[in-house]
Design an enzyme around this catalytic site. Structure first.
Site, PDB file in Angstrom:
ATOM      1  N   GLY A 290       0.821  -1.144   0.056  1.00 34.91           N
ATOM      2  CA  GLY A 290      -0.063  -0.064   0.014  1.00 34.91           C
ATOM      3  C   GLY A 290       0.812   1.268  -0.079  1.00 34.91           C
ATOM      4  CB  ALA A 291       1.821   4.034   1.288  1.00 33.63           C
ATOM      5  CG  LEU A 292      -1.202   1.619  -3.895  1.00 32.31           C
ATOM      6  CD1 LEU A 292      -2.531   1.219  -4.426  1.00 32.31           C
ATOM      7  CD2 LEU A 292      -0.251   0.303  -3.950  1.00 32.31           C
TER       8      LEU A 292
ATOM      9  CB  SER B 266      10.540   4.219  -1.570  1.00 37.62           C
ATOM     10  OG  SER B 266      10.223   3.663  -0.266  1.00 37.62           O
TER      11      SER B 266
ATOM     12  CD  GLN C 257       7.522  -7.389   3.992  1.00 36.01           C
ATOM     13  OE1 GLN C 257       6.589  -8.503   3.447  1.00 36.01           O
ATOM     14  NE2 GLN C 257       8.116  -6.672   3.311  1.00 36.01           N
TER      15      GLN C 257
ATOM     16  CG  HIS D 276       3.261   0.563  -5.307  1.00 32.02           C
ATOM     17  ND1 HIS D 276       3.295   1.671  -4.640  1.00 32.02           N
ATOM     18  CD2 HIS D 276       3.517  -0.543  -4.851  1.00 32.02           C
ATOM     19  CE1 HIS D 276       3.878   1.238  -3.310  1.00 32.02           C
ATOM     20  NE2 HIS D 276       4.238   0.116  -3.469  1.00 32.02           N
TER      21      HIS D 276
ATOM     22  N   GLY E  72       9.005  -5.202  -8.851  1.00 27.61           N
ATOM     23  CA  GLY E  72       9.892  -4.233  -9.099  1.00 27.61           C
ATOM     24  C   GLY E  72      11.138  -4.376  -8.883  1.00 27.61           C
TER      25      GLY E  72
ATOM     26  CE  LYS F 114      13.218   1.742  -3.712  1.00 28.81           C
ATOM     27  NZ  LYS F 114      12.748   1.173  -2.678  1.00 28.81           N
ATOM     28  CG  ASP F 115      11.855  -3.654  -3.121  1.00 28.43           C
ATOM     29  OD1 ASP F 115      12.389  -3.207  -1.904  1.00 28.43           O
ATOM     30  OD2 ASP F 115      10.928  -3.107  -3.591  1.00 28.43           O
TER      31      ASP F 115
END
Ligand code: AMP
Length: 282
Positions: free
Chosen positions: A31-33, A187, A61, A37, A149, A151-152
């Site tokens: 979330g916190a899209l 992010s 996690q 995303h 992604g 990104k990770d």
């Protein structure tokens, strides 16, 4: 789009879609899209006739309880964003913790060195939690494609290893890093940066890009040191690690002569906010 809260409703709806021959794509998120995303979602929309976006802040996690507490959550804003992009038949899965973990998940995955280095070294247990939640989601959704992604970067390597280990019939699709105009990787954590740190944060990607250009002037070891020194000399950011690794094995690169694709991966503290990024050295 349909917002679904329970595993029961999700499985029922998806079985129905599967019977009708739909292909199912899954985009797992916390979330916190943001646009990062949305790029994954667009990719699924272009390939799959049903897209499932999961929104779940996975407690297993988070190695740092403070980080879990402060993780940005805005389900109403997320729903508004998703309404604009998803099609009528697509699904948003917003479960609570008991739906995902009816009982505590005690599974321990063995990823060899993949989860011992970089993020795994500094966030012990993090990737085991990621594997727990992603495998639960895979089990519920049974997608043909799942989108992650770059990104990770390390997470992506670990998810691919997990799919291989569990022999799951799921194709993992990797999507490029989406950046702000000044280069900062998007992010959910960026909104926690204060004004000063937000101004300094683009230095991370600028330095990585410069390191790629300087590659031939330095040994691997010296270039790694140069990156750390450059960031710390020109800002109040603090580098937790910068590693250059082989893309598939995550083993440290010792010399540029070693064959194969190489990736530079970095974690930086901007005050109390931890940012990660990466770049290809191939
Ligand atoms: P998160 O909500 O942070 O767990 O991220 C959900 C998915 O979005 C993961 O596969 C991330 O790698 C991906 N993602 C997050 N930020 C970006 C970005 N800036 N560019 C591309 N993908 C991203």
């Amino acid at each position: 789009m349909l917002v679904i809260k329970t595993q029961h409703d999700l499985v029922e709806k998806l079985n129905d879609f599967r019977k009708k021959g739909h292909s199912i794509g899954l985009v797992p998120t916390m979330g916190a899209l943001h646009e990062g995303h949305l790029s994954l979602i667009r990719c699924s929309l272009s390939r799959d006739s049903v897209t499932v976006v999961s929104v779940f802040v996975n407690p297993t996690q988070f190695n740092d309880p403070e980080d879990l507490k402060k993780y940005p959550r805005d389900p109403d804003a997320d729903q508004k964003i998703l309404e604009k992009i998803l099609r009528p038949g697509d699904l948003v899965f917003m479960p609570d913790e008991r739906e995902v973990y009816p009982e505590p998940d005690k599974r321990v995955f063995n990823f060899g060195i993949l989860d011992k280095v970089m993020e795994g070294k500094f966030r012990p247990g993090h990737f085991n939690g990621v594997a727990q939640v992603v495998s639960r989601l895979f089990d519920m959704v049974k997608p043909g494609h799942a989108y992650f992604g770059l990104k990770d970067f390390q997470q992506l390597t670990i998810i691919k290893a997990m799919v291989h280990m569990l022999d799951l019939p799921i194709q993992i699709i990797s999507c490029p890093v989406i950046r702000e105009p000044d280069g900062l990787a998007m992010s959910s954590r960026n909104i926690r940066l204060d004004e000063k740190k937000r101004k300094e944060a683009p230095l991370i990607y600028r330095t990585l890009s410069e390191a790629v250009r300087l590659k031939n002037n330095y040994t691997v070891e010296d270039l790694k040191q140069w990156v750390v020194d450059h960031i710390e000399k020109h800002s109040s950011l603090r580098v937790e690690y910068f590693e250059i690794v082989h893309t598939d094995t995550l083993q440290t690169v010792l010399s540029w002569e070693e064959p194969g694709d190489k990736q530079g991966c970095i974690a930086v503290w901007a005050g109390k906010v931890r940012l990660i990024d990466n770049i290809s050295f191939t």
